[in-house]
Design a protein around this motif. Structure first.
Motif, PDB file in Angstrom:
ATOM      1  N   ILE A  95       3.552  10.463  -9.574  1.00 42.34           N
ATOM      2  CA  ILE A  95       3.265  10.782 -10.974  1.00 42.34           C
ATOM      3  C   ILE A  95       2.724  12.203 -11.072  1.00 42.34           C
ATOM      4  O   ILE A  95       3.136  12.989 -11.924  1.00 42.34           O
ATOM      5  CB  ILE A  95       2.271   9.764 -11.575  1.00 42.34           C
ATOM      6  CG1 ILE A  95       2.942   8.400 -11.730  1.00 42.34           C
ATOM      7  CG2 ILE A  95       1.739  10.251 -12.929  1.00 42.34           C
ATOM      8  CD1 ILE A  95       1.975   7.276 -12.071  1.00 42.34           C
ATOM      9  N   ASP A  96       1.810  12.541 -10.166  1.00 44.03           N
ATOM     10  CA  ASP A  96       1.237  13.880 -10.168  1.00 44.03           C
ATOM     11  C   ASP A  96       2.270  14.931  -9.756  1.00 44.03           C
ATOM     12  O   ASP A  96       2.381  15.986 -10.389  1.00 44.03           O
ATOM     13  CB  ASP A  96       0.033  13.923  -9.220  1.00 44.03           C
ATOM     14  CG  ASP A  96      -0.676  15.266  -9.259  1.00 44.03           C
ATOM     15  OD1 ASP A  96      -1.160  15.644 -10.346  1.00 44.03           O
ATOM     16  OD2 ASP A  96      -0.743  15.945  -8.225  1.00 44.03           O
ATOM     17  N   VAL A  97       3.044  14.651  -8.720  1.00 43.23           N
ATOM     18  CA  VAL A  97       4.038  15.619  -8.239  1.00 43.23           C
ATOM     19  C   VAL A  97       5.131  15.844  -9.277  1.00 43.23           C
ATOM     20  O   VAL A  97       5.498  16.988  -9.584  1.00 43.23           O
ATOM     21  CB  VAL A  97       4.651  15.144  -6.900  1.00 43.23           C
ATOM     22  CG1 VAL A  97       5.793  16.072  -6.481  1.00 43.23           C
ATOM     23  CG2 VAL A  97       3.580  15.098  -5.814  1.00 43.23           C
ATOM     24  N   ALA A 113       0.832  -1.204   0.000  1.00 41.65           N
ATOM     25  CA  ALA A 113       0.000   0.000   0.000  1.00 41.65           C
ATOM     26  C   ALA A 113       0.865   1.252   0.000  1.00 41.65           C
ATOM     27  O   ALA A 113       0.564   2.232  -0.703  1.00 41.65           O
ATOM     28  CB  ALA A 113      -0.923  -0.005   1.213  1.00 41.65           C
ATOM     29  N   THR A 114       1.937   1.232   0.784  1.00 41.24           N
ATOM     30  CA  THR A 114       2.858   2.381   0.832  1.00 41.24           C
ATOM     31  C   THR A 114       3.511   2.596  -0.520  1.00 41.24           C
ATOM     32  O   THR A 114       3.596   3.724  -1.016  1.00 41.24           O
ATOM     33  CB  THR A 114       3.942   2.147   1.901  1.00 41.24           C
ATOM     34  OG1 THR A 114       3.324   2.035   3.178  1.00 41.24           O
ATOM     35  CG2 THR A 114       4.950   3.294   1.920  1.00 41.24           C
ATOM     36  N   ARG A 115       3.959   1.516  -1.110  1.00 42.18           N
ATOM     37  CA  ARG A 115       4.605   1.606  -2.426  1.00 42.18           C
ATOM     38  C   ARG A 115       3.635   2.142  -3.473  1.00 42.18           C
ATOM     39  O   ARG A 115       3.996   2.997  -4.292  1.00 42.18           O
ATOM     40  CB  ARG A 115       5.120   0.221  -2.844  1.00 42.18           C
ATOM     41  CG  ARG A 115       6.038   0.221  -4.049  1.00 42.18           C
ATOM     42  CD  ARG A 115       6.562  -1.180  -4.333  1.00 42.18           C
ATOM     43  NE  ARG A 115       7.577  -1.147  -5.356  1.00 42.18           N
ATOM     44  CZ  ARG A 115       7.340  -1.056  -6.664  1.00 42.18           C
ATOM     45  NH1 ARG A 115       6.084  -1.005  -7.083  1.00 42.18           N
ATOM     46  NH2 ARG A 115       8.322  -1.015  -7.535  1.00 42.18           N
ATOM     47  N   ALA A 135       2.128  11.594  -0.529  1.00 42.19           N
ATOM     48  CA  ALA A 135       1.679  10.213  -0.370  1.00 42.19           C
ATOM     49  C   ALA A 135       1.233   9.916   1.058  1.00 42.19           C
ATOM     50  O   ALA A 135       0.599   8.885   1.310  1.00 42.19           O
ATOM     51  CB  ALA A 135       2.804   9.256  -0.770  1.00 42.19           C
ATOM     52  N   GLY A 136       1.589  10.814   2.000  1.00 39.72           N
ATOM     53  CA  GLY A 136       1.237  10.573   3.390  1.00 39.72           C
ATOM     54  C   GLY A 136       2.041   9.458   4.015  1.00 39.72           C
ATOM     55  O   GLY A 136       1.530   8.680   4.828  1.00 39.72           O
ATOM     56  N   VAL A 137       3.320   9.346   3.615  1.00 38.06           N
ATOM     57  CA  VAL A 137       4.184   8.286   4.134  1.00 38.06           C
ATOM     58  C   VAL A 137       5.471   8.902   4.675  1.00 38.06           C
ATOM     59  O   VAL A 137       5.785  10.064   4.421  1.00 38.06           O
ATOM     60  CB  VAL A 137       4.514   7.245   3.044  1.00 38.06           C
ATOM     61  CG1 VAL A 137       3.239   6.627   2.480  1.00 38.06           C
ATOM     62  CG2 VAL A 137       5.350   7.858   1.922  1.00 38.06           C
ATOM     63  N   ASN A 138       6.226   8.091   5.390  1.00 43.29           N
ATOM     64  CA  ASN A 138       7.513   8.533   5.914  1.00 43.29           C
ATOM     65  C   ASN A 138       8.495   8.785   4.772  1.00 43.29           C
ATOM     66  O   ASN A 138       8.529   8.043   3.790  1.00 43.29           O
ATOM     67  CB  ASN A 138       8.073   7.461   6.859  1.00 43.29           C
ATOM     68  CG  ASN A 138       9.290   7.934   7.612  1.00 43.29           C
ATOM     69  OD1 ASN A 138      10.362   8.097   7.035  1.00 43.29           O
ATOM     70  ND2 ASN A 138       9.119   8.157   8.904  1.00 43.29           N
ATOM     71  N   GLN A 139       9.306   9.826   4.919  1.00 41.37           N
ATOM     72  CA  GLN A 139      10.251  10.180   3.867  1.00 41.37           C
ATOM     73  C   GLN A 139      11.235   9.049   3.567  1.00 41.37           C
ATOM     74  O   GLN A 139      11.690   8.892   2.434  1.00 41.37           O
ATOM     75  CB  GLN A 139      11.018  11.446   4.270  1.00 41.37           C
ATOM     76  CG  GLN A 139      11.747  12.133   3.117  1.00 41.37           C
ATOM     77  CD  GLN A 139      12.222  13.523   3.508  1.00 41.37           C
ATOM     78  OE1 GLN A 139      11.689  14.120   4.443  1.00 41.37           O
ATOM     79  NE2 GLN A 139      13.214  14.019   2.808  1.00 41.37           N
ATOM     80  N   MET A 172       8.385  16.656  -0.529  1.00 38.97           N
ATOM     81  CA  MET A 172       7.131  16.877  -1.245  1.00 38.97           C
ATOM     82  C   MET A 172       6.486  15.554  -1.627  1.00 38.97           C
ATOM     83  O   MET A 172       5.275  15.362  -1.472  1.00 38.97           O
ATOM     84  CB  MET A 172       7.393  17.705  -2.514  1.00 38.97           C
ATOM     85  CG  MET A 172       7.756  19.143  -2.269  1.00 38.97           C
ATOM     86  SD  MET A 172       8.390  19.942  -3.777  1.00 38.97           S
ATOM     87  CE  MET A 172       6.984  19.755  -4.876  1.00 38.97           C
ATOM     88  N   LEU A 173       7.292  14.638  -2.121  1.00 40.12           N
ATOM     89  CA  LEU A 173       6.780  13.351  -2.598  1.00 40.12           C
ATOM     90  C   LEU A 173       6.205  12.519  -1.448  1.00 40.12           C
ATOM     91  O   LEU A 173       5.123  11.940  -1.577  1.00 40.12           O
ATOM     92  CB  LEU A 173       7.905  12.577  -3.296  1.00 40.12           C
ATOM     93  CG  LEU A 173       8.379  13.176  -4.620  1.00 40.12           C
ATOM     94  CD1 LEU A 173       9.764  12.643  -4.985  1.00 40.12           C
ATOM     95  CD2 LEU A 173       7.389  12.863  -5.736  1.00 40.12           C
ATOM     96  N   SER A 174       6.925  12.484  -0.331  1.00 42.29           N
ATOM     97  CA  SER A 174       6.453  11.679   0.798  1.00 42.29           C
ATOM     98  C   SER A 174       5.219  12.302   1.447  1.00 42.29           C
ATOM     99  O   SER A 174       4.294  11.588   1.853  1.00 42.29           O
ATOM    100  CB  SER A 174       7.572  11.502   1.824  1.00 42.29           C
ATOM    101  OG  SER A 174       8.005  12.755   2.329  1.00 42.29           O
TER     102      SER A 174
END
Length: 229
Positions: A24-26, A14-16, A44-48, A39-41
Motif C-alpha cells: 500500500i505504501d510502495v 504473516a507473509t501475505r 516487505a522483507g520476503v522472497n520475490q 521493490m515490493l518484496s
C-alpha cells in the motif's frame, strides 16, 4: 522456554499480511507502473516469488492492497454505518420518518468518526494510494468505491436529505453530501496545506478536537433555509 514454532499456515498468513501492508505504501509512493516486484518484496522483507505465489502477480497484489484498504476503513466505520442503516430501515418500515434532530445527531457522529480516522497516521498510506486512483481509476478504485465509499455516501446522503427536506437521489443532495465529506477529508488529502495555513506542527489530540468541532459545525449548518440564504 522455547517459543512454539509457527505453522506453515501462520507463516504464510504473516507473509501475505506483510506484502499487503507494505505494498500500500510502495504503490502509493511510486504508482503501479513504477513499483517493481523487487521493490515490493524488499519492502516487505520476503522472497520475490511470494508475490505470484500469494497474489498471482503484481496486478493481483495491487487489487488485494485496495481491498485491504477498504477492509481497514470498514473496520472503523462499518458498525456505525450499519447501525445508521438499520435505524433508517426501521423508520421506513414503520412509516415514521427520522426527525431532523436525530438525523443531525447521527450525521455528526459519522462525520466525526470519518474525520478522526482520516487525520490519523494510519490513513496516510491509504490516502496516497487512493489519491492516485482518484486521478487514474482502475479496477482497484471500483473495489474500494463499491465496498466502502458508495455505501457510506448513500447513508450520509439519506441523512443530508432529511436535513435539507429533499429527495435523497437529487443532484443537490449528492453535491452537498460530497461537499460535506470533502470538508473533513481535506485534512488528509491536503495535509501539508492544512498544517501551514493553521500553523500547526502536527495533528494531535488538541487539533483533533478542533477538527471534530468543525465536523459538528458543518452538520449544524445544513438546513433547507441555508440553500436560499
Amino acid at each position: 522456554m522455547r517459543k512454539p514454532r509457527k505453522s506453515p499456515e501462520d507463516r504464510g498468513d504473516a507473509t501475505r499480511e506483510k506484502l499487503l501492508t507494505t505494498s500500500i505504501d510502495v504503490f502509493g509512493r511510486y504508482g503501479f507502473d513504477s513499483a517493481t516486484t523487487r521493490m515490493l518484496s524488499e519492502a516487505a522483507g520476503v522472497n520475490q516469488q511470494a508475490i505470484p505465489y500469494y497474489f498471482g502477480g503484481k496486478e493481483g497484489l495491487y487489487i488485494a492492497a485496495a481491498e485491504h484498504i477498504g477492509s481497514a476503513i470498514s473496520a472503523h466505520v462499518s458498525t456505525l454505518r450499519e447501525r445508521t442503516r438499520s435505524r433508517l430501515a426501521e423508520a421506513d418500515g414503520i412509516g415514521v420518518p427520522i426527525g431532523r434532530d436525530e438525523a443531525r445527531g447521527l450525521l455528526t457522529e459519522i462525520l466525526q468518526t470519518i474525520a478522526t480516522l482520516f487525520v490519523s497516521r494510519e490513513s496516510e498510506p491509504w490516502a496516497r494510494f487512493l489519491i492516485r486512483e482518484q486521478m487514474e481509476p482502475t479496477e482497484a478504485f471500483k473495489r474500494v468505491y463499491g465496498g466502502v465509499m458508495k455505501p457510506m455516501l448513500e447513508i450520509v446522503g439519506r441523512l443530508v436529505a432529511i436535513l435539507l427536506d429533499e429527495e435523497p437521489g437529487s443532484q443537490h443532495v449528492r453535491l452537498r453530501t460530497l461537499s460535506l465529506l470533502g470538508s473533513v477529508m481535506v485534512f488528509r488529502v491536503a495535509h501539508a496545506a492544512v498544517l501551514a495555513q493553521l500553523e500547526w506542527k502536527s495533528i494531535g489530540p488538541e487539533e483533533l478536537a478542533i477538527v471534530r468541532g468543525l465536523a459538528r459545525e458543518l452538520v449544524a449548518a445544513i438546513s433547507p433555509e441555508g440553500r436560499n440564504a
